[in-house]
Design a protein around this motif. Structure first.
Motif, PDB file in Angstrom:
ATOM      1  N   ASP A  47       0.831  -1.210   0.000  1.00 24.55           N
ATOM      2  CA  ASP A  47       0.000   0.000   0.000  1.00 24.55           C
ATOM      3  C   ASP A  47       0.866   1.260   0.000  1.00 24.55           C
ATOM      4  O   ASP A  47       0.605   2.202  -0.741  1.00 24.55           O
ATOM      5  CB  ASP A  47      -0.933   0.010   1.207  1.00 24.55           C
ATOM      6  N   LEU A  48       1.885   1.263   0.850  1.00 29.46           N
ATOM      7  CA  LEU A  48       2.792   2.413   0.920  1.00 29.46           C
ATOM      8  C   LEU A  48       3.479   2.626  -0.428  1.00 29.46           C
ATOM      9  O   LEU A  48       3.549   3.751  -0.921  1.00 29.46           O
ATOM     10  CB  LEU A  48       3.839   2.197   2.008  1.00 29.46           C
ATOM     11  N   ARG A  87       4.157   5.470  -5.573  1.00 27.60           N
ATOM     12  CA  ARG A  87       4.200   5.345  -7.028  1.00 27.60           C
ATOM     13  C   ARG A  87       3.188   6.296  -7.669  1.00 27.60           C
ATOM     14  O   ARG A  87       3.459   6.898  -8.707  1.00 27.60           O
ATOM     15  CB  ARG A  87       3.911   3.896  -7.421  1.00 27.60           C
ATOM     16  N   ALA A  88       2.035   6.452  -7.019  1.00 23.60           N
ATOM     17  CA  ALA A  88       1.010   7.367  -7.529  1.00 23.60           C
ATOM     18  C   ALA A  88       1.496   8.810  -7.499  1.00 23.60           C
ATOM     19  O   ALA A  88       1.038   9.645  -8.281  1.00 23.60           O
ATOM     20  CB  ALA A  88      -0.274   7.214  -6.712  1.00 23.60           C
ATOM     21  N   LYS A  89       2.420   9.100  -6.583  1.00 23.73           N
ATOM     22  CA  LYS A  89       2.988  10.452  -6.502  1.00 23.73           C
ATOM     23  C   LYS A  89       4.146  10.643  -7.467  1.00 23.73           C
ATOM     24  O   LYS A  89       4.771  11.702  -7.486  1.00 23.73           O
ATOM     25  CB  LYS A  89       3.473  10.730  -5.075  1.00 23.73           C
ATOM     26  N   GLY A  90       4.466   9.589  -8.248  1.00 24.28           N
ATOM     27  CA  GLY A  90       5.512   9.709  -9.247  1.00 24.28           C
ATOM     28  C   GLY A  90       6.894   9.305  -8.785  1.00 24.28           C
ATOM     29  O   GLY A  90       7.885   9.613  -9.444  1.00 24.28           O
ATOM     30  N   ILE A 101      11.229   4.823  -3.545  1.00 24.41           N
ATOM     31  CA  ILE A 101      10.290   4.104  -2.675  1.00 24.41           C
ATOM     32  C   ILE A 101      11.053   3.255  -1.671  1.00 24.41           C
ATOM     33  O   ILE A 101      10.726   3.240  -0.481  1.00 24.41           O
ATOM     34  CB  ILE A 101       9.329   3.243  -3.510  1.00 24.41           C
ATOM     35  N   LYS A 102      12.097   2.575  -2.116  1.00 19.64           N
ATOM     36  CA  LYS A 102      12.904   1.751  -1.202  1.00 19.64           C
ATOM     37  C   LYS A 102      13.584   2.623  -0.147  1.00 19.64           C
ATOM     38  O   LYS A 102      13.690   2.233   1.010  1.00 19.64           O
ATOM     39  CB  LYS A 102      13.929   0.944  -1.980  1.00 19.64           C
ATOM     40  N   ARG A 103      14.031   3.807  -0.548  1.00 23.60           N
ATOM     41  CA  ARG A 103      14.645   4.729   0.409  1.00 23.60           C
ATOM     42  C   ARG A 103      13.631   5.143   1.470  1.00 23.60           C
ATOM     43  O   ARG A 103      13.935   5.189   2.667  1.00 23.60           O
ATOM     44  CB  ARG A 103      15.193   5.953  -0.318  1.00 23.60           C
ATOM     45  N   CYS A 104      12.390   5.421   1.046  1.00 22.92           N
ATOM     46  CA  CYS A 104      11.330   5.782   1.986  1.00 22.92           C
ATOM     47  C   CYS A 104      11.036   4.628   2.946  1.00 22.92           C
ATOM     48  O   CYS A 104      10.827   4.838   4.142  1.00 22.92           O
ATOM     49  CB  CYS A 104      10.058   6.164   1.241  1.00 22.92           C
TER      50      CYS A 104
END
Length: 47
Positions: free
Chosen positions: A9-10, A15-18, A24-27
């Motif tokens: 989900d995260l 991904r929706a925010k571009g 994403i992995k960093r987040c």
């Protein structure tokens, strides 16, 4: 990012925010680090 529903989900929200997969992995690493830090600061009470 494959199996855990919360992580998926995260990742989909990012991904929706571009964001790219690398970002994403960093987040995710940042999120996991924060959770681990909170657990180390407040260990469960035993006894």
């Amino acid at each position: 990012m494959r199996y855990d529903p919360t992580t998926r989900d995260l990742a989909e929200r990012r991904r929706a925010k571009g964001k790219t997969d690398h970002e994403i992995k960093r987040c995710l690493k940042h999120y996991i680090t924060g959770q681990l830090y909170r657990q180390l600061e407040n260990p469960p009470l035993t006894g």
